[in-house]
Design a protein around this motif. Structure first.
Motif: not given
Length: 431
Positions: A233-244, A416-423
């Protein structure tokens, strides 16, 4: 009534009633705990590093969620487990009745500092068991379209009760700096009642939850499951990295902000309670709006709002060093640079209360909500192993401003990570 427009079924009505009362009682408890770190440093005269540990205990236990999650899967009667957890983790609060009621009795005696930390270490163990169950119970009781709305209504009530409690508790502490010694035993009783109410939400075990493998083999499988979830689940991975990155910023700054209130701004209990109440009042008004918004947009877009808000409130509080002007209102120090802090803190409080609690549930199916929240909480505990005490070390070595700017830099990376991931990938909701 706000819920009348949602056309709730019988299961949702019962769950919401219990969830609402749970939130009300937990609001009282949260109002008391809101001043806990300040009590430790101002009344108990604990050290900066001990203060870091106190905050650390509230989240670092999530590292054990892998073990707790396997235990929860094996326990057929989760309601009974919740009730036992409530009693075991809340009863030690009665020991605070034995603490001295003066600085003379505490000063120079680190035993009380250690005892205070130990009591709350036990207290916070409950979160590793209770929090995953909240998402599991409610995700099964509430339909998807009503989930965030009902959660936001309960959270709003929780905030209202919390701010009233914080104000009254702060005033009480200014009258008696050691009022916590008899307030926390009351909190113990309320904590047991609130979890008992939560445990009464209807939940039916599914056959897939019956596990017959050996415990440690199951733990190993849980680690693999975490990796699998994050890989697939890549979107979730990006979400959690952003949370880190967000979590690192939050954890290195939150303890230092408490020290800042005492050492730099010289606030009393009423002043700290005032600031917490003002931003919470604004947050309460915002939560229903943000609850509806979270149900309509990608959680990563929602996270951008949250991460930006905390970055701006940290920046605002740091500027009080350079613009220390304030006015006194009924003994409360109102710093002018704390006004933007209150606005951004309100946005942060309103959005994070939703995003942290239920954001991960939007990336999975209802039956996976417990597992996804476990991953989320485990990663929270992982960063708590080093971040809070790191913040104190950075403050001791380089001062307040450097600590706050480092936190802001980490938040810029998260945004920045959230913006990149969403796009990159906009598909996220699993209904």
């Amino acid at each position: 009534m706000l819920t009348s427009k949602l056309n709730l079924n019988l299961v949702e009505r019962k769950a919401y009633k219990l969830h609402l009362w749970y939130s009300i009682i937990e609001g009282i408890i949260a109002g008391v705990l809101a001043l806990n770190e300040f009590v430790f440093i101002k009344s108990l005269k604990g050290s900066n590093y001990q203060l870091g540990l106190l905050f650390q205990f509230s989240v670092v236990l999530y590292v054990l969620l892998i073990f707790f999650n396997e235990m929860l899967k094996r326990v057929k009667d989760k309601k009974k487990l919740l009730r036992y957890t409530a009693v075991i983790t809340r009863v030690p609060l009665f020991l605070l009745l034995l603490f001295p009621h003066s600085i003379q009795g505490i000063n120079g005696n680190s035993f009380y500092h250690i005892a205070f930390l130990a009591i709350f270490f036990v207290y916070f163990i409950a979160q590793s068991i209770v929090y995953p169950q909240i998402n599991l119970f409610l995700k099964n009781a509430y339909r998807h379209d009503n989930f965030s709305k009902l959660y936001s209504y309960s959270t709003s009530m929780n905030k209202i009760i919390m701010l009233v409690t914080t104000l009254l508790y702060g005033m009480l502490l200014d009258i008696d700096n050691y009022a916590f010694t008899y307030v926390f035993p009351v909190v113990a009783i309320l904590g047991i009642i609130s979890i008992y109410l939560l445990s009464n939400i209807d939940y039916i075990e599914t056959a897939t939850e019956v596990i017959r493998t050996k415990f440690f083999k199951s733990v190993k499988e849980s680690f693999k499951n975490i990796i699998t979830i994050l890989k697939k689940n890549k979107p979730y991975l990006h979400f959690e990295v952003g949370f880190m990155f967000y979590g690192f910023a939050f954890m290195i700054s939150i303890t230092v902000i408490t020290i800042y209130f005492d050492k730099q701004l010289h606030l009393n209990y009423s002043s700290v309670a005032f600031y917490k109440n003002i931003y919470n009042i604004m947050a309460i008004a915002m939560i229903p709006f943000f609850g509806r918004l979270l149900g309509r947009i990608d959680p990563r877009k929602f996270a951008i709002i949250t991460f930006t808000a905390i970055m701006l409130f940290i920046l605002s509080i740091s500027l009080t060093q350079f613009f220390p002007q304030y006015t006194l209102i009924f003994g409360i120090r109102l710093y002018y640079m704390m006004i933007p802090y209150l606005i951004f803190q309100a946005i942060y409080a309103a959005t994070m209360s939703l995003l942290w609690s239920i954001g991960s549930a939007y990336f999975c199916k209802p039956e996976e909500a417990g597992d996804y929240q476990t991953v989320h909480l485990f990663l929270t505990g992982l960063r708590a192993v080093f971040a809070p005490t790191s913040g104190v070390i950075i403050y001791v070595l380089f001062g307040f401003f450097t600590t706050f700017m480092l936190a802001c830099g980490s938040l810029i990376i998260a945004i920045s990570l959230m913006v990149w991931s969403y796009r990159r990938d906009r598909v996220y909701i699993a209904k």
